[in-house]
Write a protein that holds these residues in place. Structure first.
Motif, PDB file in Angstrom:
ATOM      1  N   LEU A 147       0.024  11.785   6.073  1.00  7.79           N
ATOM      2  CA  LEU A 147      -1.024  12.258   6.968  1.00  7.79           C
ATOM      3  C   LEU A 147      -2.340  11.587   6.591  1.00  7.79           C
ATOM      4  CD1 LEU A 147      -0.344  16.127   6.998  1.00  7.79           C
ATOM      5  CD2 LEU A 147       0.858  14.303   8.200  1.00  7.79           C
ATOM      6  N   GLU A 148      -2.990  10.947   7.553  1.00 11.74           N
ATOM      7  CA  GLU A 148      -4.260  10.261   7.290  1.00 11.74           C
ATOM      8  C   GLU A 148      -5.297  10.745   8.291  1.00 11.74           C
ATOM      9  OE1 GLU A 148      -5.772   8.173   5.041  1.00 11.74           O
ATOM     10  OE2 GLU A 148      -7.453   8.449   6.416  1.00 11.74           O
ATOM     11  N   LYS A 149      -6.413  11.268   7.772  1.00 12.19           N
ATOM     12  CA  LYS A 149      -7.382  11.897   8.685  1.00 12.19           C
ATOM     13  C   LYS A 149      -8.167  10.875   9.516  1.00 12.19           C
ATOM     14  CE  LYS A 149     -11.154  12.354   5.372  1.00 12.19           C
ATOM     15  NZ  LYS A 149     -12.070  13.215   4.653  1.00 12.19           N
ATOM     16  N   GLY A 153      -4.434   6.198   1.507  1.00  9.06           N
ATOM     17  CA  GLY A 153      -5.121   5.157   0.748  1.00  9.06           C
ATOM     18  C   GLY A 153      -4.073   4.356  -0.024  1.00  9.06           C
ATOM     19  N   VAL A 154      -4.556   3.487  -0.912  1.00 13.70           N
ATOM     20  CA  VAL A 154      -3.620   2.630  -1.640  1.00 13.70           C
ATOM     21  C   VAL A 154      -2.668   3.471  -2.494  1.00 13.70           C
ATOM     22  CG1 VAL A 154      -5.138   2.148  -3.634  1.00 13.70           C
ATOM     23  CG2 VAL A 154      -3.489   0.451  -2.903  1.00 13.70           C
ATOM     24  N   ALA A 155      -3.151   4.614  -3.001  1.00  9.94           N
ATOM     25  CA  ALA A 155      -2.285   5.476  -3.822  1.00  9.94           C
ATOM     26  C   ALA A 155      -1.189   6.096  -2.958  1.00  9.94           C
ATOM     27  CB  ALA A 155      -3.119   6.566  -4.506  1.00  9.94           C
ATOM     28  N   GLN A 192     -11.041  -1.570   2.909  1.00 11.39           N
ATOM     29  CA  GLN A 192     -12.364  -1.967   3.414  1.00 11.39           C
ATOM     30  C   GLN A 192     -13.043  -2.983   2.498  1.00 11.39           C
ATOM     31  OE1 GLN A 192     -14.747   1.587   4.321  1.00 11.39           O
ATOM     32  NE2 GLN A 192     -12.864   2.747   4.376  1.00 11.39           N
ATOM     33  N   LEU A 193     -12.435  -3.259   1.337  1.00 12.77           N
ATOM     34  CA  LEU A 193     -13.079  -4.148   0.370  1.00 12.77           C
ATOM     35  C   LEU A 193     -12.792  -5.606   0.711  1.00 12.77           C
ATOM     36  CD1 LEU A 193     -12.145  -2.193  -2.894  1.00 12.77           C
ATOM     37  CD2 LEU A 193     -14.161  -1.906  -1.430  1.00 12.77           C
ATOM     38  N   THR A 194     -13.684  -6.474   0.257  1.00 11.33           N
ATOM     39  CA  THR A 194     -13.482  -7.897   0.515  1.00 11.33           C
ATOM     40  C   THR A 194     -12.928  -8.576  -0.742  1.00 11.33           C
ATOM     41  OG1 THR A 194     -14.561  -9.852   1.388  1.00 11.33           O
ATOM     42  CG2 THR A 194     -15.869  -8.552  -0.098  1.00 11.33           C
ATOM     43  N   MET A 198     -10.885   5.840 -10.588  1.00 12.48           N
ATOM     44  CA  MET A 198      -9.999   4.811 -11.137  1.00 12.48           C
ATOM     45  C   MET A 198      -9.977   3.606 -10.210  1.00 12.48           C
ATOM     46  SD  MET A 198      -6.151   6.411 -10.714  1.00 12.48           S
ATOM     47  CE  MET A 198      -6.396   8.015 -11.385  1.00 12.48           C
ATOM     48  N   SER A 199      -9.479   2.503 -10.736  1.00  3.81           N
ATOM     49  CA  SER A 199      -9.429   1.261  -9.961  1.00  3.81           C
ATOM     50  C   SER A 199      -8.205   1.272  -9.040  1.00  3.81           C
ATOM     51  CB  SER A 199      -9.322   0.073 -10.923  1.00  3.81           C
ATOM     52  OG  SER A 199      -8.059   0.119 -11.549  1.00  3.81           O
ATOM     53  N   ILE A 200      -8.105   0.222  -8.243  1.00  3.31           N
ATOM     54  CA  ILE A 200      -6.952   0.079  -7.349  1.00  3.31           C
ATOM     55  C   ILE A 200      -5.665  -0.038  -8.191  1.00  3.31           C
ATOM     56  CG2 ILE A 200      -5.862  -1.477  -5.684  1.00  3.31           C
ATOM     57  CD1 ILE A 200      -8.777  -2.144  -4.739  1.00  3.31           C
ATOM     58  N   GLY A 244     -21.376   5.734  -6.781  1.00  2.00           N
ATOM     59  CA  GLY A 244     -20.264   6.206  -7.604  1.00  2.00           C
ATOM     60  C   GLY A 244     -19.162   6.865  -6.793  1.00  2.00           C
ATOM     61  N   LEU A 245     -18.064   7.148  -7.495  1.00  2.00           N
ATOM     62  CA  LEU A 245     -16.888   7.787  -6.876  1.00  2.00           C
ATOM     63  C   LEU A 245     -16.973   9.298  -7.120  1.00  2.00           C
ATOM     64  CD1 LEU A 245     -16.053   4.841  -6.743  1.00  2.00           C
ATOM     65  CD2 LEU A 245     -13.825   5.459  -7.662  1.00  2.00           C
ATOM     66  N   MET A 246     -17.147  10.048  -6.042  1.00  3.48           N
ATOM     67  CA  MET A 246     -17.297  11.506  -6.120  1.00  3.48           C
ATOM     68  C   MET A 246     -15.988  12.176  -5.680  1.00  3.48           C
ATOM     69  SD  MET A 246     -20.439  11.826  -7.020  1.00  3.48           S
ATOM     70  CE  MET A 246     -20.601  10.258  -7.871  1.00  3.48           C
TER      71      MET A 246
HETATM   72  C1  LIG Z   1     -17.965   0.049  -3.076  1.00  5.02           C
HETATM   73  C2  LIG Z   1     -16.658   0.136  -3.788  1.00  5.02           C
HETATM   74  C3  LIG Z   1     -16.128  -0.979  -4.366  1.00  5.02           C
HETATM   75  C4  LIG Z   1     -14.921  -0.933  -5.044  1.00  5.02           C
HETATM   76  N1  LIG Z   1     -14.450  -2.067  -5.609  1.00  5.02           N
HETATM   77  C5  LIG Z   1     -13.300  -2.041  -6.295  1.00  5.02           C
HETATM   78  C6  LIG Z   1     -12.781  -3.228  -6.895  1.00  5.02           C
HETATM   79  O1  LIG Z   1     -13.358  -4.312  -6.774  1.00  5.02           O
HETATM   80  N2  LIG Z   1     -11.612  -3.135  -7.587  1.00  5.02           N
HETATM   81  C7  LIG Z   1     -10.944  -1.944  -7.735  1.00  5.02           C
HETATM   82  O2  LIG Z   1      -9.900  -1.929  -8.384  1.00  5.02           O
HETATM   83  N3  LIG Z   1     -11.404  -0.810  -7.163  1.00  5.02           N
HETATM   84  C8  LIG Z   1     -12.555  -0.824  -6.451  1.00  5.02           C
HETATM   85  N4  LIG Z   1     -13.022   0.324  -5.852  1.00  5.02           N
HETATM   86  C9  LIG Z   1     -12.242   1.571  -6.035  1.00  5.02           C
HETATM   87  C10 LIG Z   1     -11.100   1.666  -5.000  1.00  5.02           C
HETATM   88  O3  LIG Z   1     -11.671   1.776  -3.727  1.00  5.02           O
HETATM   89  C11 LIG Z   1     -10.220   2.859  -5.360  1.00  5.02           C
HETATM   90  O4  LIG Z   1      -9.629   2.641  -6.624  1.00  5.02           O
HETATM   91  C12 LIG Z   1      -9.084   3.068  -4.350  1.00  5.02           C
HETATM   92  O5  LIG Z   1      -9.569   3.044  -3.039  1.00  5.02           O
HETATM   93  C13 LIG Z   1      -8.430   4.429  -4.634  1.00  5.02           C
HETATM   94  O6  LIG Z   1      -7.411   4.640  -3.703  1.00  5.02           O
HETATM   95  P1  LIG Z   1      -6.968   6.125  -3.321  1.00  5.02           P
HETATM   96  O7  LIG Z   1      -5.789   5.996  -2.441  1.00  5.02           O
HETATM   97  O8  LIG Z   1      -6.868   6.958  -4.541  1.00  5.02           O
HETATM   98  O9  LIG Z   1      -8.213   6.749  -2.496  1.00  5.02           O
HETATM   99  P2  LIG Z   1      -8.905   6.357  -1.110  1.00  5.02           P
HETATM  100  O10 LIG Z   1      -9.081   4.915  -0.973  1.00  5.02           O
HETATM  101  O11 LIG Z   1     -10.146   7.213  -1.058  1.00  5.02           O
HETATM  102  O12 LIG Z   1      -7.878   6.869  -0.016  1.00  5.02           O
HETATM  103  C14 LIG Z   1      -7.696   8.243   0.262  1.00  5.02           C
HETATM  104  C15 LIG Z   1      -7.291   8.409   1.709  1.00  5.02           C
HETATM  105  O13 LIG Z   1      -7.046   9.795   1.969  1.00  5.02           O
HETATM  106  C16 LIG Z   1      -7.605  10.140   3.231  1.00  5.02           C
HETATM  107  N5  LIG Z   1      -7.866  11.587   3.220  1.00  5.02           N
HETATM  108  C17 LIG Z   1      -8.789  12.260   2.490  1.00  5.02           C
HETATM  109  N6  LIG Z   1      -8.711  13.590   2.747  1.00  5.02           N
HETATM  110  C18 LIG Z   1      -7.717  13.741   3.658  1.00  5.02           C
HETATM  111  C19 LIG Z   1      -7.161  14.887   4.311  1.00  5.02           C
HETATM  112  N7  LIG Z   1      -7.603  16.121   4.069  1.00  5.02           N
HETATM  113  N8  LIG Z   1      -6.159  14.696   5.202  1.00  5.02           N
HETATM  114  C20 LIG Z   1      -5.688  13.442   5.470  1.00  5.02           C
HETATM  115  N9  LIG Z   1      -6.191  12.321   4.871  1.00  5.02           N
HETATM  116  C21 LIG Z   1      -7.176  12.480   3.976  1.00  5.02           C
HETATM  117  C22 LIG Z   1      -8.857   9.305   3.305  1.00  5.02           C
HETATM  118  O14 LIG Z   1      -9.300   9.154   4.639  1.00  5.02           O
HETATM  119  C23 LIG Z   1      -8.378   7.989   2.693  1.00  5.02           C
HETATM  120  O15 LIG Z   1      -7.826   7.128   3.662  1.00  5.02           O
HETATM  121  C24 LIG Z   1     -14.223   0.304  -5.149  1.00  5.02           C
HETATM  122  C25 LIG Z   1     -14.753   1.455  -4.562  1.00  5.02           C
HETATM  123  C26 LIG Z   1     -15.967   1.377  -3.897  1.00  5.02           C
HETATM  124  C27 LIG Z   1     -16.546   2.611  -3.261  1.00  5.02           C
END
Ligand SMILES: Cc1cc2nc3c(=O)[nH]c(=O)nc-3n(C[C@H](O)[C@H](O)[C@H](O)COP(=O)(O)OP(=O)(O)OC[C@H]3O[C@@H](n4cnc5c(N)ncnc54)[C@H](O)[C@@H]3O)c2cc1C
Length: 413
Positions: free
Chosen positions: A34-36, A14-16, A46-48, A390-392, A342-344
């Motif tokens: 590693l990305e599942k 993901g972005v993190a 996936q966001l617009t 948390m946010s992006i 929500g974010l679970m």
């Molecule tokens: C509907 C919606 C709208 C949003 N709108 C905004 C917005 O406007 N602005 C904003 O700042 N934020 C927004 N967010 C929040 C934003 O999506 C998150 O802040 C951001 O995606 C977090 O990034 P992340 O990398 O922590 O997690 P994720 O995006 O969840 O990425 C985690 C990655 O890890 C992978 N993964 C998980 N488990 C495994 C495993 N066991 N092995 C390998 N890969 C694995 C997943 O497939 C995924 O690709 C929104 C969220 C939602 C649901």
């Protein structure tokens, strides 16, 4: 500090995870991500973009920037379709993984989109939102009818590039890791258990579904008949701040994200009438107050959480709620309802935590190593929404900060 013999494995692209990969790679560290799923980029890709006539700082574009950055680094290797199976050692670790080869050959695919039109199961073929990265098309094995009964090969047969091949082969592999970084993100709340008819009424969609509709169709189209929805309800806090589900936390991003989406719709659909059902609006972020003030002037704000939704004979949605102003039950009719989910905690958190020996918090997230009393394995780190909502922008900043902790840790070693 010479770190070019060090290896870090990041779980989750993901972005993190991608941000951390870029930071570590800049220090010559070898990074495996590693990305599942078949795509890197996580939920953020996936966001617009919610920009109207100006940028509204939603952060959606950051994911693509991080993804294209990570892909271009020669010392970052992203394994898509890959899950960590187990981890051994005390540091350095050995990370054991299982990988499915992609069904779409990225070198051949030109993104023409014919496969989308041929596929009988919507949502099976995914198009990555990363124009800078090239056409990114992938097929979900869990939905694809080929893997159901081997009958359907419509996409493969219609692909003019011969880019699709079906294979269920998985390969196992092993990586050396001087440090492991968990960036597995979150799972969006599944609202099927709520009395809103999600899964029963097609015009009740989640906020993540709504992102896809806007990206694919530009306007807010109804799934049932493809009509542009005029009367749209947003229902906030679906799955968050919800004592019944035991999820008392605020997901933080939903109010801002939904209000930005509502204003984006209004900028594209002049006559759109939007109602916003909420508990209270979380106004996080720089300049959000002025944006919120303007949103209030154009959106009907209703401080109530609806109790029920009925699909009428006219294929409209009747939303029933308790009006706090009149202290009475009321209803309103909509063409489309968007549930702000929500974010679970990520579905695999418990297994991941068990494998790594990392303590989960009471909500099921994997908190960062902030407490000095918390015994956590050396060389294992967590970032982004794996640690809590948390946010992006916050995910990026947690990844950058932790990348420097990892560099420090590897330097000491
Ligand atoms: C509907 C919606 C709208 C949003 N709108 C905004 C917005 O406007 N602005 C904003 O700042 N934020 C927004 N967010 C929040 C934003 O999506 C998150 O802040 C951001 O995606 C977090 O990034 P992340 O990398 O922590 O997690 P994720 O995006 O969840 O990425 C985690 C990655 O890890 C992978 N993964 C998980 N488990 C495994 C495993 N066991 N092995 C390998 N890969 C694995 C997943 O497939 C995924 O690709 C929104 C969220 C939602 C649901």
């Amino acid at each position: 500090m010479n770190l070019n013999n060090k290896h870090v494995t990041i779980i989750g692209a993901g972005v993190a995870g991608l941000t951390a990969a870029c930071c570590l790679a800049d220090w010559d560290i070898h990074v495996s991500v590693l990305e599942k799923t078949p795509f890197p980029g996580g939920h953020a890709i996936q966001l617009t973009c919610k920009a109207t006539d100006t940028c509204v700082k939603c952060g959606a574009c950051i994911a693509e920037v991080k993804l294209s950055g990570a892909i271009r680094k020669p010392n970052v290797h992203i394994f898509t379709g890959t899950q960590m199976e187990s981890i051994s050692g005390q540091g350095p670790y050995r990370v054991h993984y299982r990988s499915h080869s992609p069904l779409v050959n990225a070198d051949r695919c030109n993104g023409c989109g014919i496969c989308f039109k041929k596929c009988p199961v919507p949502g099976t073929i995914l198009q990555g939102q990363a124009p800078r990265v090239g056409p990114y098309v992938a097929i979900r094995r869990d939905l694809c009818r080929y893997f159901d009964n081997a009958a359907c090969t419509l996409c493969r047969d219609s692909c003019p590039q011969g880019a699709i091949h079906f294979s269920n082969e998985a390969t196992a592999g092993e990586l050396k890791a001087d440090a492991v970084l968990v960036a597995t993100g979150f799972s969006p709340y599944n609202p099927a258990a709520k009395p809103y008819g999600y899964g029963l009424f097609q015009n009740v969609i989640t906020s993540l579904d709504a992102e896809r509709v806007l990206r694919d169709h530009y306007l807010m189209k109804r799934p049932t008949d493809g009509r542009t929805a005029q009367r749209i309800a947003f229902i906030q806090c679906v799955g968050s701040r919800d004592a019944k589900s035991g999820h008392l936390w605020c997901s933080k991003i939903c109010c801002g994200s939904s209000l930005r989406m509502a204003r984006l719709i209004q900028s594209r659909q002049e006559n759109a009438e939007i109602s916003f059902f909420y508990i209270d609006v979380q106004t996080f972020g720089k300049n959000f107050h002025s944006f919120y003030k303007e949103a209030q002037e154009n959106i009907k704000m209703i401080r109530a959480i609806p109790g029920d939704i009925i699909n009428t004979k006219m294929d409209e949605l009747q939303v029933i709620y308790f009006d706090p102003d009149t202290h009475s039950s009321r209803d309103a009719i909509f063409d489309l309802v968007v549930l702000s989910v929500g974010l679970m905690p990520s579905a695999g958190n418990a297994r991941m935590a068990g494998e790594l020996g990392w303590p989960l918090d009471t909500q099921g997230f994997m908190p960062p190593r902030s407490s000095p009393n918390q015994p956590v394995p050396k060389g294992v780190f967590t970032i982004g929404t794996a640690t809590g909502p948390m946010s992006i922008a916050e995910s990026v900043s947690s990844a950058e900060q932790t990348a420097f902790e990892i560099i420090h840790f590897l330097g000491e070693r």
